[in-house]
Design a protein around this motif. Structure first.
Motif, short mmCIF file in Angstrom:
data_model
loop_
_atom_site.label_atom_id
_atom_site.label_comp_id
_atom_site.label_asym_id
_atom_site.label_seq_id
_atom_site.Cartn_x
_atom_site.Cartn_y
_atom_site.Cartn_z
N THR A 199 0.84 -1.19 0.00
CA THR A 199 0.00 0.00 0.00
C THR A 199 0.88 1.24 0.00
O THR A 199 1.61 1.48 0.97
CB THR A 199 -0.92 0.03 1.23
OG1 THR A 199 -1.74 -1.14 1.24
CG2 THR A 199 -1.79 1.28 1.22
N PRO A 200 0.87 2.05 -1.07
CA PRO A 200 1.71 3.25 -1.10
C PRO A 200 1.28 4.26 -0.03
O PRO A 200 0.09 4.50 0.18
CB PRO A 200 1.48 3.82 -2.50
CG PRO A 200 0.95 2.68 -3.31
CD PRO A 200 0.15 1.86 -2.34
N ILE A 201 2.25 4.81 0.65
CA ILE A 201 2.01 5.86 1.63
C ILE A 201 2.64 7.12 1.06
O ILE A 201 3.85 7.34 1.16
CB ILE A 201 2.63 5.52 3.00
CG1 ILE A 201 2.10 4.18 3.51
CG2 ILE A 201 2.36 6.63 4.01
CD1 ILE A 201 2.83 3.66 4.75
N ILE A 202 1.81 7.94 0.42
CA ILE A 202 2.32 9.15 -0.24
C ILE A 202 2.08 10.33 0.70
O ILE A 202 0.94 10.69 0.98
CB ILE A 202 1.63 9.36 -1.60
CG1 ILE A 202 1.89 8.14 -2.50
CG2 ILE A 202 2.14 10.63 -2.26
CD1 ILE A 202 1.18 8.20 -3.84
N LYS A 203 3.16 10.89 1.19
CA LYS A 203 3.06 11.97 2.17
C LYS A 203 4.30 12.87 2.07
O LYS A 203 5.33 12.46 1.55
CB LYS A 203 2.95 11.39 3.59
CG LYS A 203 4.15 10.56 4.02
CD LYS A 203 3.94 9.95 5.39
CE LYS A 203 5.12 9.12 5.85
NZ LYS A 203 6.37 9.87 5.97
N PRO A 204 4.18 14.11 2.57
CA PRO A 204 5.34 15.00 2.52
C PRO A 204 6.40 14.58 3.54
O PRO A 204 6.08 14.08 4.62
CB PRO A 204 4.75 16.37 2.89
CG PRO A 204 3.53 16.06 3.68
CD PRO A 204 2.98 14.77 3.13
N ILE A 205 7.66 14.79 3.18
CA ILE A 205 8.77 14.52 4.09
C ILE A 205 8.94 15.73 5.01
O ILE A 205 9.03 16.86 4.55
CB ILE A 205 10.09 14.33 3.31
CG1 ILE A 205 9.95 13.28 2.21
CG2 ILE A 205 11.23 13.97 4.25
CD1 ILE A 205 11.13 13.26 1.25
N ARG A 206 8.96 15.48 6.30
CA ARG A 206 9.25 16.57 7.24
C ARG A 206 10.77 16.64 7.44
O ARG A 206 11.30 16.43 8.53
CB ARG A 206 8.50 16.37 8.55
CG ARG A 206 7.01 16.64 8.38
CD ARG A 206 6.24 16.55 9.68
NE ARG A 206 6.66 17.50 10.67
CZ ARG A 206 6.31 18.78 10.70
NH1 ARG A 206 5.52 19.28 9.74
NH2 ARG A 206 6.72 19.58 11.66
N GLY A 207 11.44 16.92 6.35
CA GLY A 207 12.89 17.00 6.32
C GLY A 207 13.30 17.15 4.88
O GLY A 207 12.54 17.66 4.05
N GLY A 208 14.51 16.70 4.56
CA GLY A 208 14.98 16.77 3.18
C GLY A 208 15.80 15.53 2.85
O GLY A 208 16.20 14.79 3.74
N THR A 209 16.02 15.30 1.58
CA THR A 209 16.86 14.19 1.14
C THR A 209 17.79 14.70 0.05
O THR A 209 17.61 15.81 -0.46
CB THR A 209 16.03 13.02 0.56
OG1 THR A 209 15.48 13.43 -0.70
CG2 THR A 209 14.92 12.61 1.49
N ASP A 210 18.76 13.89 -0.31
CA ASP A 210 19.57 14.22 -1.49
C ASP A 210 18.67 14.49 -2.68
O ASP A 210 18.98 15.32 -3.53
CB ASP A 210 20.51 13.05 -1.83
CG ASP A 210 21.79 13.06 -1.01
OD1 ASP A 210 22.03 14.05 -0.30
OD2 ASP A 210 22.54 12.07 -1.08
#
Length: 411
Positions: free
Chosen positions: A350-361
């Motif tokens: 089940t995809p969990i599409i949500k905003p990241i409360r941070g950052g990534t490369d």
């Protein structure tokens, strides 16, 4: 079928190599010990049969799995980082393998009474009967992001061994220093040569992210005046009191401990000072670009207001942008998210599409011209002694990588 023991062995071989990064260092990689794992990864990529393997003077690793089809299809990439967070020690990691987890408390360290409990870490409950890899309570684990590296290498190995699975050209990238915000700084997007990529750097199974915070750092320096306290009336200016006024004038409920979802915040993470000078270090975060700019303006206006009250500059503020929300770069090419979502659904995830409360490369790479959503790597409780990863989640991540490669070749 991905061998559970094979993926455990590979993961353990990576996490037992200390790769903690150092924000105070000016070199890349920021610590010499990151080379230990970087060099091992190069050998592992050779062993599984990848081509065009390179490692540059800053320890950025790239490799290629050539296409096995005749038609032209997009070149895709998978990226992870091999450093671990300086928030908690990554030296002498001693992983514990918990077979058939019974859903109860896990004793990480009996002598120090360190317990990983589902009463506190509720996500544990969804992994009953699975195999967990935990710490021994004295270090972090390093699933962030050595789980991602394990998954990418295992997926490429699987594709090499199963040529009946058709795919286009796939590029692999491993980076140092992501945990100190520098993972993409020296990444050569042109050399990488992918149309888009995915970072395997998320947490629980199903996570699929293409939104992250807009981020800035602020250094607030307050100047005071020191005089003998016995004769200080009308003369002393205590910078610590002015700092207190500055802190209390920002919205008290707009801090990390009071916000969630897409809500932004001001976060005071360092404070040091004396009568003559106090320094406050903040991070500013917001998903919405307009709100992000407004937050920076609030801090600047507050500094100006205090300076007006004192009829001179007692507060100096310096704000530097760090990264931006990748959503604006990914939305025009949303099919790359759709492919990942389709891959997960086809595997009963089940995809969990949500905003990241941070950052990534991926956020920085997206603004460098390489759209780069983020996919789960399986771990939980990153950067501390309670970090763990279910082996079944790592296996599913491998399957997602393979399926994305397969689907992209059919589009």
């Amino acid at each position: 079928m991905i061998s559970k023991q094979h993926i455990i062995n590979r993961f353990v071989s990576y996490v037992t190599i200390d790769t903690e990064s150092d924000p105070e260092s000016n070199t890349t990689p920021s610590t010499e010990k990151q080379w230990d794992l970087a060099n091992k990864l190069v050998e592992d990529l050779k062993d599984i049969g990848l081509e065009d393997i390179s490692i540059d003077e800053h320890a950025y690793i790239m490799a290629t799995l050539p296409s096995n089809i005749d038609q032209e299809v997009p070149t895709i990439g998978f990226i992870s980082h091999f450093d671990t967070s300086p928030d908690f020690t990554g030296a002498n990691v001693n992983p514990q393998i918990i077979e058939n987890y019974d859903g109860k408390d896990i004793t990480l360290n009996a002598s120090e009474n360190i317990i990983l409990s589902p009463d506190y870490f509720e996500d544990l409950k969804q992994y009953k009967d699975q195999t967990l890899i935990t710490t021994d309570g004295t270090t972090l684990l390093g699933a962030d992001d050595k789980a991602g590296i394990t998954e990418i290498i295992t997926a490429m190995e699987y594709l090499v061994q199963h040529p009946e699975i058709k795919h286009g050209k796939i590029r692999i990238g491993f980076t140092p220093d992501e945990e100190i915000g520098r993972g993409a700084h020296k990444f050569d997007v042109s050399k990488f040569g992918a149309d888009w990529a995915y970072t395997m750097d998320g947490s629980q199974i199903g996570e699929l992210e293409y939104e992250n915070f807009n981020a800035a750092g602020a250094v607030v320096t307050i100047k005071g005046k020191i005089v003998h306290p016995g004769y200080a009336k009308g003369k002393m200016i205590n910078s610590m009191y002015i700092a207190q006024d500055f802190i209390n004038s920002l919205p008290r409920m707009e801090t990390p401990e009071h916000t969630s979802g897409r809500e932004g915040f001001f976060h005071l993470h360092t404070m040091k000072g004396n009568v003559e000078e106090t320094q406050l270090q903040y991070i500013i975060r917001d998903h919405d670009k307009e709100h992000f700019e407004a937050r920076k303006k609030v801090m600047k206006n507050l500094a100006n207001e205090i300076n007006t009250q004192h009829a001179k500059e007692v507060v100096h503020i310096e704000i530097k942008d760090q990264y931006f929300n990748m959503r604006e770069k990914v939305e025009p090419v949303m099919h790359i998210v759709d492919i990942a979502e389709e891959a997960m659904k086809s595997l009963d995830i089940t995809p969990i599409i949500k905003p990241i409360r941070g950052g990534t490369d991926g956020s920085q790479l997206s603004f460098m011209g390489l759209p780069c959503p983020n996919i789960f790597a399986g771990g939980h409780n990153f950067h501390g002694r309670y970090e763990y990863v279910p082996v079944e989640s790592m296996i599913k991540a491998v399957e997602v990588i393979v399926k994305i490669a397969e689907l992209t070749a059919k589009k």
